[in-house]
Structures are given as structure tokens and as C-alpha cells.
Write a protein that holds these residues in place. Sequence first.
Motif, PDB file in Angstrom:
ATOM      1  N   VAL A 132     -30.968 -22.002 -32.252  1.00 36.96           N
ATOM      2  CA  VAL A 132     -32.074 -22.352 -31.148  1.00 36.96           C
ATOM      3  C   VAL A 132     -30.132 -22.961 -29.552  1.00 36.96           C
ATOM      4  O   VAL A 132     -29.455 -24.239 -30.105  1.00 36.96           O
ATOM      5  CB  VAL A 132     -32.171 -24.033 -31.734  1.00 36.96           C
ATOM      6  N   PRO A 133     -30.797 -22.590 -29.226  1.00 40.55           N
ATOM      7  CA  PRO A 133     -30.136 -23.257 -27.876  1.00 40.55           C
ATOM      8  C   PRO A 133     -29.615 -24.753 -27.573  1.00 40.55           C
ATOM      9  O   PRO A 133     -30.673 -25.165 -27.686  1.00 40.55           O
ATOM     10  CB  PRO A 133     -29.565 -22.637 -26.820  1.00 40.55           C
ATOM     11  N   ASP A 134     -28.840 -24.966 -26.474  1.00 35.78           N
ATOM     12  CA  ASP A 134     -28.622 -26.264 -26.735  1.00 35.78           C
ATOM     13  C   ASP A 134     -29.418 -26.770 -24.925  1.00 35.78           C
ATOM     14  O   ASP A 134     -29.443 -27.893 -24.319  1.00 35.78           O
ATOM     15  CB  ASP A 134     -27.779 -26.998 -26.211  1.00 35.78           C
ATOM     16  N   ARG A 135     -30.514 -25.557 -24.535  1.00 35.38           N
ATOM     17  CA  ARG A 135     -30.947 -25.682 -23.597  1.00 35.38           C
ATOM     18  C   ARG A 135     -32.072 -25.431 -23.380  1.00 35.38           C
ATOM     19  O   ARG A 135     -32.672 -23.845 -24.345  1.00 35.38           O
ATOM     20  CB  ARG A 135     -30.194 -25.959 -22.011  1.00 35.38           C
ATOM     21  N   PRO A 136     -33.481 -25.373 -22.393  1.00 30.60           N
ATOM     22  CA  PRO A 136     -34.775 -24.745 -22.681  1.00 30.60           C
ATOM     23  C   PRO A 136     -34.322 -23.344 -22.474  1.00 30.60           C
ATOM     24  O   PRO A 136     -33.959 -22.485 -22.460  1.00 30.60           O
ATOM     25  CB  PRO A 136     -35.478 -25.596 -21.379  1.00 30.60           C
ATOM     26  N   VAL A 137     -35.939 -22.762 -23.148  1.00 28.78           N
ATOM     27  CA  VAL A 137     -35.775 -21.418 -22.546  1.00 28.78           C
ATOM     28  C   VAL A 137     -37.084 -20.698 -22.703  1.00 28.78           C
ATOM     29  O   VAL A 137     -37.960 -21.248 -23.127  1.00 28.78           O
ATOM     30  CB  VAL A 137     -35.581 -21.327 -24.494  1.00 28.78           C
ATOM     31  N   ASP A 138     -37.194 -20.099 -21.790  1.00 26.70           N
ATOM     32  CA  ASP A 138     -38.441 -19.729 -21.074  1.00 26.70           C
ATOM     33  C   ASP A 138     -39.167 -18.591 -22.313  1.00 26.70           C
ATOM     34  O   ASP A 138     -39.994 -18.583 -22.106  1.00 26.70           O
ATOM     35  CB  ASP A 138     -38.594 -19.115 -19.550  1.00 26.70           C
ATOM     36  N   THR A 139     -38.497 -17.357 -22.395  1.00 24.49           N
ATOM     37  CA  THR A 139     -38.627 -16.238 -23.078  1.00 24.49           C
ATOM     38  C   THR A 139     -37.415 -16.035 -24.519  1.00 24.49           C
ATOM     39  O   THR A 139     -36.424 -15.614 -24.466  1.00 24.49           O
ATOM     40  CB  THR A 139     -38.866 -15.069 -22.316  1.00 24.49           C
ATOM     41  N   LEU A 140     -38.345 -15.827 -25.294  1.00 25.06           N
ATOM     42  CA  LEU A 140     -37.689 -15.709 -26.929  1.00 25.06           C
ATOM     43  C   LEU A 140     -37.821 -14.156 -27.177  1.00 25.06           C
ATOM     44  O   LEU A 140     -38.631 -14.368 -27.613  1.00 25.06           O
ATOM     45  CB  LEU A 140     -37.899 -17.205 -28.090  1.00 25.06           C
ATOM     46  N   MET A 141     -36.765 -13.822 -27.715  1.00 19.25           N
ATOM     47  CA  MET A 141     -37.051 -11.982 -27.993  1.00 19.25           C
ATOM     48  C   MET A 141     -36.550 -13.230 -29.330  1.00 19.25           C
ATOM     49  O   MET A 141     -36.280 -13.838 -30.522  1.00 19.25           O
ATOM     50  CB  MET A 141     -35.287 -11.633 -28.260  1.00 19.25           C
ATOM     51  N   LEU A 142     -38.206 -12.321 -30.457  1.00 20.69           N
ATOM     52  CA  LEU A 142     -38.345 -12.923 -31.632  1.00 20.69           C
ATOM     53  C   LEU A 142     -38.009 -11.989 -32.882  1.00 20.69           C
ATOM     54  O   LEU A 142     -38.620 -11.348 -32.842  1.00 20.69           O
ATOM     55  CB  LEU A 142     -39.803 -14.290 -31.923  1.00 20.69           C
ATOM     56  N   PRO A 143     -37.129 -12.599 -33.740  1.00 20.91           N
ATOM     57  CA  PRO A 143     -36.899 -11.357 -34.598  1.00 20.91           C
ATOM     58  C   PRO A 143     -37.925 -11.439 -35.760  1.00 20.91           C
ATOM     59  O   PRO A 143     -38.078 -12.015 -36.590  1.00 20.91           O
ATOM     60  CB  PRO A 143     -35.602 -11.591 -34.904  1.00 20.91           C
ATOM     61  N   VAL A 144     -38.953 -10.590 -36.174  1.00 15.59           N
ATOM     62  CA  VAL A 144     -39.893 -11.390 -36.688  1.00 15.59           C
ATOM     63  C   VAL A 144     -40.290 -11.053 -37.892  1.00 15.59           C
ATOM     64  O   VAL A 144     -40.378 -11.106 -38.578  1.00 15.59           O
ATOM     65  CB  VAL A 144     -41.504 -10.711 -36.059  1.00 15.59           C
ATOM     66  N   MET A 145     -39.559  -9.652 -38.372  1.00 11.86           N
ATOM     67  CA  MET A 145     -39.229  -8.512 -40.066  1.00 11.86           C
ATOM     68  C   MET A 145     -38.074  -8.789 -39.486  1.00 11.86           C
ATOM     69  O   MET A 145     -37.555  -7.288 -39.484  1.00 11.86           O
ATOM     70  CB  MET A 145     -40.363  -7.958 -39.794  1.00 11.86           C
TER      71      MET A 145
END
Length: 217
Positions: free
Chosen positions: A144-157
Motif C-alpha cells: 500500500v503506497p503512502d500516497r493516493p493511487v488513481d489506477t491500481l494494477m491488481l494481482p487477482v490470482m
Amino acid sequence: MNPEPLALTLTKKSHSCIRLEKDGRLLVIDPGGFSEQDSAVGAEAILVTHEHPDHFNEERLRAGLEANPAAEIWTLRSVATKLGAAFPGRVHTVGHGDTFSAAGFDVQVHGELHAVIHPDIPRVTNIGFLVDDSLFHPGDALTVPDRPVDTLMLPVMAPWNKISEVIDYVREVKPRRAIDIHDALLTDLARPIYDSQIGSLGGTDHGRLSPGDSTGL
């Protein structure tokens, strides 16, 4: 009349590899063994999150560096030591807290360790990249970065996660939207389950791109 080009374009490649283009300059993250053979070709900058072969593939990286003599790599020490001698001056070692510019993109490094696969398996190092204060690619960790994220590339599986952890990760990061990566192990039969649960419980816009699909950021 042709529409104006997007300021920043994301193109999804197979598994965890993505390509980001801005002002005609190309940055690629994690062209690993599950991604296309030419996934790093054309890149001016290549970022690698860690040493596992689905994220780090020497053949893919060499193809990118040989195709463009100006191309450079930013990665952690475990990967840099494997390539630095062959490409002197073009492979840069970075770690948590570092910032740098690559191919016209501003990049911040977050994270230090790979997620736990099993207590009996030693943890390797892993870093995530926040690009242009907008898009975050965590590699194989729920950093979790210590700043806002607009688009998160999400490791789903992955062998190291379960869907409840993925959902809680989205909730904690609170991005404007999440787009799937680390999805080569997820069959099309199972995708509707993941789409429904992450979409309804994650608290943000959730989507996925097929390899080769692009979207504006």
C-alpha cells in the motif's frame, strides 16, 4: 478528424506485463515468461518488480535492450546482478523510497518483500512502481503506497493470495479504479466469480483488459 491522442495509454499484455505510452515514449513493466516474446521490444524504459520467472525473463529483456540501444532497465538488486555485466550502464538498481525518471515518466519505488507463498518458502525481494503519481504496479505483494493511487494494477490470482485478501487490498488502497494483472492462472470459467466479488465488494471501479487491449489513463 482523428481524435487527439491520449495523454497516457495503458496496454495490457499477458499476465503481469503492462506497457505505458506517453508522448510517443514507452515504458514496460514486468515482461516475464508468461508475457509475449516481444513484450519489451520498443520500450525506452523497462521496470522489473522481482526475480520470479513470470515477471523476469532474461530473453524478453535482452530482446528489448537489443532492439533499442537507448533502452534501460530499473529493477532491484537480485535482477540487476543478472544483467548488469552484459549491459553496462543500462541496468539501474533501485529500492523502496527511491524516485527516478524514465522515458519521461516519474517513478516512485514502494515495497521490499514478496508476499508469503508458504512459510517453508524463503521470501524474495519485491518492489512496486508508482508511475506519474497515478498508476501503481505492486508486483507480487499487496503493498500500500503512502500516497493516493488513481489506477491500481491488481494481482487477482496467484499461489500467494486469496480473493478476500485481494478485495481487502483494493479497499485499503482505495484507487479510483482497479485493473487485473497476474491473471494467467485464472481461467475464463472463473473470471465472472472474481469480477462479481471484487466489483461488488472492493468499493471501486473494477475491470480487466485482454492482452493487447488498451485504455486511457
